[in-house]
Enzyme design. Structure first.
Site, PDB file in Angstrom:
ATOM      1  N   ASN A 123       6.389  -8.631  -1.854  1.00 34.88           N
ATOM      2  CA  ASN A 123       5.991  -8.941  -3.229  1.00 34.88           C
ATOM      3  C   ASN A 123       6.605  -7.881  -4.152  1.00 34.88           C
ATOM      4  O   ASN A 123       6.135  -6.743  -4.181  1.00 34.88           O
ATOM      5  CB  ASN A 123       4.452  -8.918  -3.313  1.00 34.88           C
ATOM      6  CG  ASN A 123       3.957  -9.090  -4.730  1.00 34.88           C
ATOM      7  OD1 ASN A 123       4.708  -9.478  -5.628  1.00 34.88           O
ATOM      8  ND2 ASN A 123       2.681  -8.804  -4.946  1.00 34.88           N
TER       9      ASN A 123
ATOM     10  N   LYS B 179       6.622  -7.807  -7.316  1.00 31.61           N
ATOM     11  CA  LYS B 179       5.860  -7.637  -8.569  1.00 31.61           C
ATOM     12  C   LYS B 179       6.824  -7.621  -9.760  1.00 31.61           C
ATOM     13  O   LYS B 179       7.869  -8.259  -9.719  1.00 31.61           O
ATOM     14  CB  LYS B 179       4.980  -6.385  -8.512  1.00 31.61           C
ATOM     15  CG  LYS B 179       4.176  -6.295  -7.220  1.00 31.61           C
ATOM     16  CD  LYS B 179       3.131  -5.240  -7.261  1.00 31.61           C
ATOM     17  CE  LYS B 179       2.473  -5.138  -5.902  1.00 31.61           C
ATOM     18  NZ  LYS B 179       1.302  -4.299  -5.879  1.00 31.61           N
TER      19      LYS B 179
ATOM     20  N   HIS C 191      -3.508 -13.058  -6.178  1.00 30.01           N
ATOM     21  CA  HIS C 191      -3.293 -11.624  -5.947  1.00 30.01           C
ATOM     22  C   HIS C 191      -4.315 -10.837  -6.769  1.00 30.01           C
ATOM     23  O   HIS C 191      -4.667 -11.238  -7.878  1.00 30.01           O
ATOM     24  CB  HIS C 191      -1.855 -11.241  -6.359  1.00 30.01           C
ATOM     25  CG  HIS C 191      -1.496  -9.863  -5.900  1.00 30.01           C
ATOM     26  ND1 HIS C 191      -1.882  -8.742  -6.591  1.00 30.01           N
ATOM     27  CD2 HIS C 191      -0.802  -9.422  -4.817  1.00 30.01           C
ATOM     28  CE1 HIS C 191      -1.442  -7.671  -5.943  1.00 30.01           C
ATOM     29  NE2 HIS C 191      -0.783  -8.059  -4.860  1.00 30.01           N
TER      30      HIS C 191
ATOM     31  N   GLU D  21      -4.083  -8.293  -8.513  1.00 30.15           N
ATOM     32  CA  GLU D  21      -3.624  -7.915  -9.866  1.00 30.15           C
ATOM     33  C   GLU D  21      -3.770  -9.089 -10.836  1.00 30.15           C
ATOM     34  O   GLU D  21      -4.036  -8.910 -12.018  1.00 30.15           O
ATOM     35  CB  GLU D  21      -2.174  -7.409  -9.806  1.00 30.15           C
ATOM     36  CG  GLU D  21      -2.120  -6.030  -9.152  1.00 30.15           C
ATOM     37  CD  GLU D  21      -0.819  -5.707  -8.449  1.00 30.15           C
ATOM     38  OE1 GLU D  21       0.195  -6.379  -8.683  1.00 30.15           O
ATOM     39  OE2 GLU D  21      -0.829  -4.767  -7.628  1.00 30.15           O
TER      40      GLU D  21
ATOM     41  N   GLU E 116      -6.064  -8.320   1.528  1.00 23.67           N
ATOM     42  CA  GLU E 116      -5.552  -7.149   0.821  1.00 23.67           C
ATOM     43  C   GLU E 116      -6.710  -6.400   0.160  1.00 23.67           C
ATOM     44  O   GLU E 116      -7.091  -6.725  -0.980  1.00 23.67           O
ATOM     45  CB  GLU E 116      -4.569  -7.583  -0.273  1.00 23.67           C
ATOM     46  CG  GLU E 116      -3.376  -8.352   0.242  1.00 23.67           C
ATOM     47  CD  GLU E 116      -2.195  -8.194  -0.711  1.00 23.67           C
ATOM     48  OE1 GLU E 116      -1.161  -7.713  -0.256  1.00 23.67           O
ATOM     49  OE2 GLU E 116      -2.329  -8.519  -1.904  1.00 23.67           O
TER      50      GLU E 116
ATOM     51  N   GLY F  50      -1.198  -0.278  -3.310  1.00 19.99           N
ATOM     52  CA  GLY F  50      -0.435   0.665  -4.129  1.00 19.99           C
ATOM     53  C   GLY F  50      -1.050   2.048  -4.208  1.00 19.99           C
ATOM     54  O   GLY F  50      -0.650   2.872  -5.026  1.00 19.99           O
TER      55      GLY F  50
ATOM     56  N   SER G  93      -0.650  -0.914   1.081  1.00 13.35           N
ATOM     57  CA  SER G  93       0.049   0.290   1.529  1.00 13.35           C
ATOM     58  C   SER G  93       0.544   0.187   2.977  1.00 13.35           C
ATOM     59  O   SER G  93       0.543   1.166   3.730  1.00 13.35           O
ATOM     60  CB  SER G  93      -0.828   1.533   1.340  1.00 13.35           C
ATOM     61  OG  SER G  93      -1.159   1.684  -0.027  1.00 13.35           O
TER      62      SER G  93
HETATM   63  C1  PEP Z   1       0.571  -6.021  -2.772  1.00 12.57           C
HETATM   64  O1  PEP Z   1       0.624  -5.822  -3.970  1.00 12.57           O
HETATM   65  O2  PEP Z   1       0.448  -7.177  -2.343  1.00 12.57           O
HETATM   66  C2  PEP Z   1       0.653  -4.857  -1.889  1.00 12.57           C
HETATM   67  C3  PEP Z   1       0.271  -5.006  -0.656  1.00 12.57           C
HETATM   68  O3  PEP Z   1       1.129  -3.696  -2.440  1.00 12.57           O
HETATM   69  P1  PEP Z   1       1.405  -2.295  -1.677  1.00 12.57           P
HETATM   70  O4  PEP Z   1       2.086  -2.631  -0.369  1.00 12.57           O
HETATM   71  O5  PEP Z   1       2.290  -1.532  -2.603  1.00 12.57           O
HETATM   72  O6  PEP Z   1       0.081  -1.658  -1.464  1.00 12.57           O
END
Ligand code: PEP
Length: 256
Positions: free
Chosen positions: A9, A11, A99, A101, A171, A177, A217
């Protein structure tokens, strides 16, 4: 056998002149590796790049393009929105929905996500539906309740045939992040709970066949351990998907 999947992703990162070399870097890196042909590789760049990404990856086995979102409306006077039909028409095959976000910054509700899932399926896009609790809910040990509610409210209206097409991503918001990865025990426990919850509604065949990805992460140093968990079928990768070598190494990190 469930599909092994790694989805990146991107973003709202990378201008077009930055995005193209990154895509080629990932492609080059993967061409040098024989043993990842069976892994489904998905990249979700910003909307404007979808068609080019589709054109430059369409001959590669198990390599697909996803959008990061779609509208909850079919078409019409919704300035700035992008419909599922438009996404499909430029070659994408997958769409990330719900997601955290989107939920947090754009107030997406389970009802919105349900409408998006329906439109995605109607237009032959495979939804990757994100679930996950925030840190407060985890502290209160409410993570299973939160994730079950997200699943039932956004997905449990689907017929068994429709549900069988869905990919789920777990997630935990506190891990996205932040550099804080959930432990393998926490991830396996939640993935198992998701699968069991799906089984109560759709039965063991469908629950046993749905791919559940971990996101938060996930990186080159923890992906092998995470992907070795029995209910983890791959990852949804944010930050680490923006580095060709890291993303490719994550794709290589399934147990053989
Ligand atoms: C995400 O935004 O779906 C995600 C998993 O981000 P990150 O790997 O940066 O934590």
């Amino acid at each position: 056998m469930r599909k092994k999947i790694v989805a990146g992703n991107w973003k709202m990162n990378k201008t077009y002149p930055e995005a193209i070399p990154l895509l080629y870097g990932i492609k080059d890196n993967l061409f040098r590796s024989q043993n990842v042909a069976g892994v489904l590789k998905i990249i979700a760049p910003p909307y404007p790049y979808l068609h080019d990404f589709y054109e430059s990856t369409k001959g590669i086995k198990n390599f697909y393009v996803a959008a990061q979102n779609c509208s909850s409306e079919e078409s019409g006077a919704f300035t700035g929105e992008v419909s599922a039909a438009m996404i499909k028409s430029v070659g994408a095959q997958y769409v990330i929905l719900g997601h955290s976000e989107r939920r947090q910054y754009f107030n997406e509700s389970e009802q919105d996500i349900m409408k998006k899932v329906d439109l995605a399926l109607k237009h032959d896009l495979i939804p990757i539906v994100c679930t996950g609790e925030n840190s407060q809910s985890r502290k209160e040990n409410r993570q299973f309740e939160i994730v079950s509610k997200q699943l039932s409210e956004s997905l449990f209206h689907l017929s068994p045939e429709q549900f069988a097409k869905i990919i789920i991503a777990y997630e935990p918001i506190w891990a996205i992040g932040t550099g804080l990865t959930a432990t393998t025990a926490q991830v396996q426990e939640m993935h198992h709970s998701i699968r069991s919850f799906i089984e109560t509604k759709y039965g063991s065949d469908i629950a046993g066949g749905v791919s559940i990805l971990y996101g938060g992460s996930c990186n080159v140093s923890n992906s092998a351990e995470l992907f070795s968990c029995s209910d983890v079928d791959g990852g949804l990768i944010g930050g680490a998907s923006l580095k060709a070598e890291d993303f490719s190494n994550i794709i290589r990190s399934f147990p053989s």
